[in-house]
Scaffold this active site. Structure first.
Site, PDB file in Angstrom:
ATOM      1  NE  ARG A   1     -11.258  -8.948  -3.174  1.00 23.82           N
ATOM      2  CZ  ARG A   1     -11.416  -7.958  -4.037  1.00 23.82           C
ATOM      3  NH1 ARG A   1     -11.527  -8.199  -5.338  1.00 23.82           N
ATOM      4  NH2 ARG A   1     -11.493  -6.712  -3.622  1.00 23.82           N
TER       5      ARG A   1
ATOM      6  CE  LYS B   1      -4.073  -1.839   2.343  1.00 28.76           C
ATOM      7  NZ  LYS B   1      -5.021  -1.554   1.249  1.00 28.76           N
TER       8      LYS B   1
HETATM    9  N1  BES Z   1      -8.504  -3.519   3.645  1.00 29.65           N
HETATM   10  C1  BES Z   1      -8.543  -3.056   2.303  1.00 29.65           C
HETATM   11  C2  BES Z   1      -9.753  -2.169   2.010  1.00 29.65           C
HETATM   12  C3  BES Z   1      -9.760  -0.861   2.732  1.00 29.65           C
HETATM   13  C4  BES Z   1      -9.230   0.247   2.113  1.00 29.65           C
HETATM   14  C5  BES Z   1     -10.315  -0.749   3.962  1.00 29.65           C
HETATM   15  C6  BES Z   1      -9.229   1.442   2.753  1.00 29.65           C
HETATM   16  C7  BES Z   1     -10.316   0.454   4.611  1.00 29.65           C
HETATM   17  C8  BES Z   1      -9.785   1.562   4.004  1.00 29.65           C
HETATM   18  C9  BES Z   1      -8.575  -4.230   1.337  1.00 29.65           C
HETATM   19  O1  BES Z   1      -7.893  -5.350   1.739  1.00 29.65           O
HETATM   20  C10 BES Z   1      -7.954  -3.764   0.081  1.00 29.65           C
HETATM   21  O2  BES Z   1      -6.778  -3.516   0.101  1.00 29.65           O
HETATM   22  N2  BES Z   1      -8.729  -3.656  -0.988  1.00 29.65           N
HETATM   23  C11 BES Z   1      -8.220  -3.202  -2.233  1.00 29.65           C
HETATM   24  C12 BES Z   1      -8.745  -4.090  -3.299  1.00 29.65           C
HETATM   25  C13 BES Z   1      -8.152  -3.814  -4.638  1.00 29.65           C
HETATM   26  C14 BES Z   1      -6.680  -4.183  -4.637  1.00 29.65           C
HETATM   27  C15 BES Z   1      -8.912  -4.583  -5.665  1.00 29.65           C
HETATM   28  C16 BES Z   1      -8.694  -1.775  -2.426  1.00 29.65           C
HETATM   29  O3  BES Z   1      -9.802  -1.460  -2.021  1.00 29.65           O
HETATM   30  O4  BES Z   1      -7.924  -0.961  -2.901  1.00 29.65           O
HETATM   31 MN    MN Z   2      -5.832  -5.238   1.201  1.00 31.55          MN
END
Ligand code: BES
Ligand code: MN
Ligand code: ZN
Length: 508
Positions: free
Chosen positions: A360, A286
Site C-alpha cells: 500500500r 514473514k
Molecule cells: N504481499 C502481502 C500480501 C499477500 C499475502 C499476498 C499472502 C499473497 C499471499 C502483503 O504485502 C502483506 O504482507 N500484507 C499483510 C498486511 C498486514 C501486515 C496488515 C498481510 O496480508 O498479512
Molecule cells: Mn507484505
C-alpha cells in the site's frame, strides 16, 4: 571487483515465450487429436462441435455420441472422455449441464482438452483441432485463449536445453469475425504467458531494475514510451514511500511508467501495478512458510506491463498509462522500520505501523503520481492482502471502487474476460481508522477487515472525482495446486484479461 552473477534475468528473453502455432482450419485435415464438447440437460447429453466430417469418421460403428456414451462420457464440467478412431483421438470435454454456453465455458473446455492431449503424449508433433462450434469473435477469442493458455505449464529453471515446440493447434472456423477473435486470443494469451514467466522468476533473478530491463526488451517493437525513475530521480521527485520500502535492498527501487497513446484515443485509462519483486515482510519478517512464494508479489506490475502491450498490439483506441512501483522489501541497516514516518509523493505523511504493509505504501506514491495524468479511469492491481484471501478464498479476487458504477464497469470487463472478482465495501468504519497519532495516516489498523482498510488507505491518495478501482489479486495470482483447465501451477497471470477487456470497453 564487481561480482558477476552466474545466472541472472538476462537469460530470460520474454520474446522467447513460445506458444504453439494456432490457426483457423475448415476441417480436421491432418489432425491427430480433436477436442469437442459435451453439454447436457436433464441427464441428456449433446455434443458441441461434432462436425459431419467427424461423424463420418465413425463409420458404421454407430454415432459419435453413442460411442462416447459407451465409454461413459459425461457432460460434467471438465470431465474428459477419450475415444480412439483410426488415426484420430477424440476428446469430449464436459461443459456442464447448461446448454447456454458462455465464452468462459469455451475457454475452459479448450484448455482442458489441449492440456489433456499434451499430458498423454508429450505434445510435439501432435496436431490438435479444437471444434467447439465457435464463430462469434468473443467465442473464438475464448477458444484460442483457452487452447493457448492450456498448452503451457510451469517450466522449471534447468540447464537442460529448452523443450522442442509443442503441438500445433487448429480451430474450426473461417469467418472474418473468427479471424479477429483468433488474433485477439493470441495477443492476450501471449501477454498472460509473459506475465506468468516473470512472476515465476525467483527474486534472485528478478530485482526491480531487472524487471525494467526485461520490459525494455519486451516493448522494443511496441509504440509505447518507457520511462524508469532510478533512486536519485525518485528522491528528487519526492517518492518517499517507494524509497522507504526499497531502502533495505542492495537492489534499489524504480518507478516504471509506460505510455501508449494512439492518436485517435479519446479516453485515458491509467493502471498501477504493485511490483514488490520480493516481500520478506521487512522488520516484520514473514513466517518461514509464507516467505517461500513471495517472489510473486510483483504480479500486479507484470499484469499492467503485459496488459499495456496487449492493448497496443490489439490497436485499441484508448490512451493507456501504466505505473509499476518496483522495490524489493528486505532487512538491513538501511531498511525502513516500524514507527518510521514516510513522506508520500502528494505531501501526506504515513506512519509505518508494520513493514509488511509495503504494498500500500508503494502504491500510495504511484496513485498520487497518477492523479496528475487526469485519468478517465484509474485502476490499481496488487497482491495486497492475506485478508482478502481469508474473505474470498484463492479463486476470487477482491474489487473495491470509488463508486458502484465504476465497480460495475470492472465486473462487466471481468465477466467478459472470464475472471472472477467480488466487490468488497470501503466502509466509513475503515476510513475512520486511517488517522495516525504521529502522522496524517497510519498504514495498518487491526486485523479485522484488513482488505477494506487497505482499500480505504489507497483511496486517500486518489482524487475524489476520479473513477477508481482497486483489484486485490493476492489469492488468484498464484495457483498453489496442480494445473487445471487453462491455469498452470504457480503464477497464473490473473487480471490481464480483465484489464484488456476494460480498455476495450473504453474505445467508443
Ligand atoms: N504481499 C502481502 C500480501 C499477500 C499475502 C499476498 C499472502 C499473497 C499471499 C502483503 O504485502 C502483506 O504482507 N500484507 C499483510 C498486511 C498486514 C501486515 C496488515 C498481510 O496480508 O498479512
Ligand atoms: Mn507484505
Ligand atoms: Zn506484499
Amino acid at each position: 571487483m564487481a561480482i558477476q552473477p552466474l545466472f541472472d534475468s538476462s537469460h530470460f528473453d520474454p520474446g522467447r515465450v513460445v506458444l504453439p502455432d494456432i490457426e483457423l482450419v475448415r476441417g480436421l485435415g491432418k489432425a491427430t487429436d480433436v477436442v469437442i464438447g459435451i453439454a447436457g440437460s436433464n441427464g441428456r447429453s449433446t455434443l458441441v462441435g461434432a462436425t459431419s466430417e467427424l461423424e463420418s469418421k465413425v463409420g458404421k460403428a454407430g454415432t459419435l455420441l453413442g460411442l462416447l456414451l459407451d465409454q461413459g462420457a459425461s457432460h460434467a464440467a471438465d470431465e474428459v472422455t477419450e475415444l480412439n478412431l483410426p488415426g484420430l483421438r477424440v476428446l469430449a470435454v464436459g461443459m456442464g449441464g447448461d446448454l447456454d454456453l458462455h465464452p468462459e465455458d469455451l475457454r475452459r473446455a479448450a484448455g482442458v482438452g489441449v492440456r489433456r492431449v499434451l499430458s498423454i503424449v508429450n505434445g510435439s508433433g501432435r496436431r490438435i483441432v479444437v471444434s467447439l462450434d465457435a464463430d462469434a469473435e468473443t467465442q473464438v477469442q475464448a477458444v484460442s485463449e483457452g487452447a493457448l493458455l492450456g498448452s503451457t505449464g510451469f517450466r522449471k529453471l534447468t540447464g537442460e536445453p529448452a523443450e522442442s515446440p509443442v503441438a500445433s493447434i487448429g480451430i474450426i472456423g473461417s469467418s472474418r469475425t473468427a479471424q479477429r477473435g483468433l488474433a485477439a486470443g493470441r495477443i492476450t494469451a501471449h501477454a498472460v504467458c509473459v506475465a506468468r514467466d516473470w512472476t515465476n522468476l525467483p527474486a534472485n533473478l528478478l530485482g526491480p531494475n531487472d524487471l525494467v530491463e526485461q520490459t525494455r526488451g519486451y516493448l522494443k517493437d511496441a509504440k509505447i514510451d518507457i520511462e524508469a525513475l532510478d533512486e536519485r530521480a525518485l528522491e528528487k521527485a519526492g517518492y518517499g514511500g517507494i524509497l522507504a520500502v526499497g531502502g533495505g535492498s542492495a537492489r534499489p527501487p524504480r518507478l516504471l511508467r509506460l505510455d501508449y497513446r494512439p492518436r485517435a484515443a479519446k479516453r485515458h485509462l491509467v493502471l498501477v501495478g504493485k511490483g514488490i519483486t520480493y516481500d520478506s515482510g521487512g522488520y516484520n519478517l514473514k513466517t518461514a512458510e509464507s516467505l517461500t512464494t513471495m517472489k510473486y508479489d510483483m504480479a500486479g506490475a507484470a499484469d499492467v506491463i503485459t496488459a499495456t502491450k496487449a492493448i497496443a498490439d490489439l490497436g485499441l483506441s484508448v490512451h493507456v498509462t501504466a505505473y509499476a512501483p518496483l522495490a524489493e522489501s528486505m532487512i538491513s541497516g538501511s531498511a525502513y522500520r516500524p514507527g518510521d514516518v514516510l513522506a508520500i509523493f502528494d505531501g501526506s505523511t504515513v506512519e509505518n505501523i508494520d513493514s509488511d504493509c509495503e504494498g500500500r505504501i508503494v502504491l500510495a506514491d504511484a496513485l498520487a503520481r497518477a492523479n496528475a495524468d487526469q485519468p478517465d479511469m484509474l485502476v490499481d492491481i496488487a497482491t495486497l492482502t492475506g485478508a482478502c484471501m481469508v474473505a474470498l478464498g484463492t479463486q476470487v479476487a477482491g474489487l473495491m471502487a470509488s463508486d458502484d458504477a465504476t465497480a460495475d464497469r470492472l465486473l462487466d470487463a471481468a465477466e467478459a474476460a472470464g475472471e472472477e472478482f467480488w466487490q468488497l465495501p470501503i466502509t466509513e468504519h475503515a476510513r475512520k481508522q486511517l488517522p495516525s497519532e504521529v502522522a496524517d495516516l497510519r498504514s495498518k489498523a487491526n486485523r479485522y477487515g484488513g482488505a477494506l482498510f487497505a482499500g480505504a488507505f489507497l483511496q486517500h491518495f486518489v482524487n475524489d472525482q476520479t473513477s477508481w478501482a482497486h483489484l486485490d489479486i493476492a489469492g488468484p495470482a498464484w495457483n498453489r495446486d496442480a494445473a487445471h483447465d487453462y491455469v498452470p501451477a504457480q503464477a497464473t497471470g490473473t487480471g490481464i484479461r480483465t484489464l484488456v477487456a476494460l480498455a476495450a470497453s473504453m474505445t467508443d
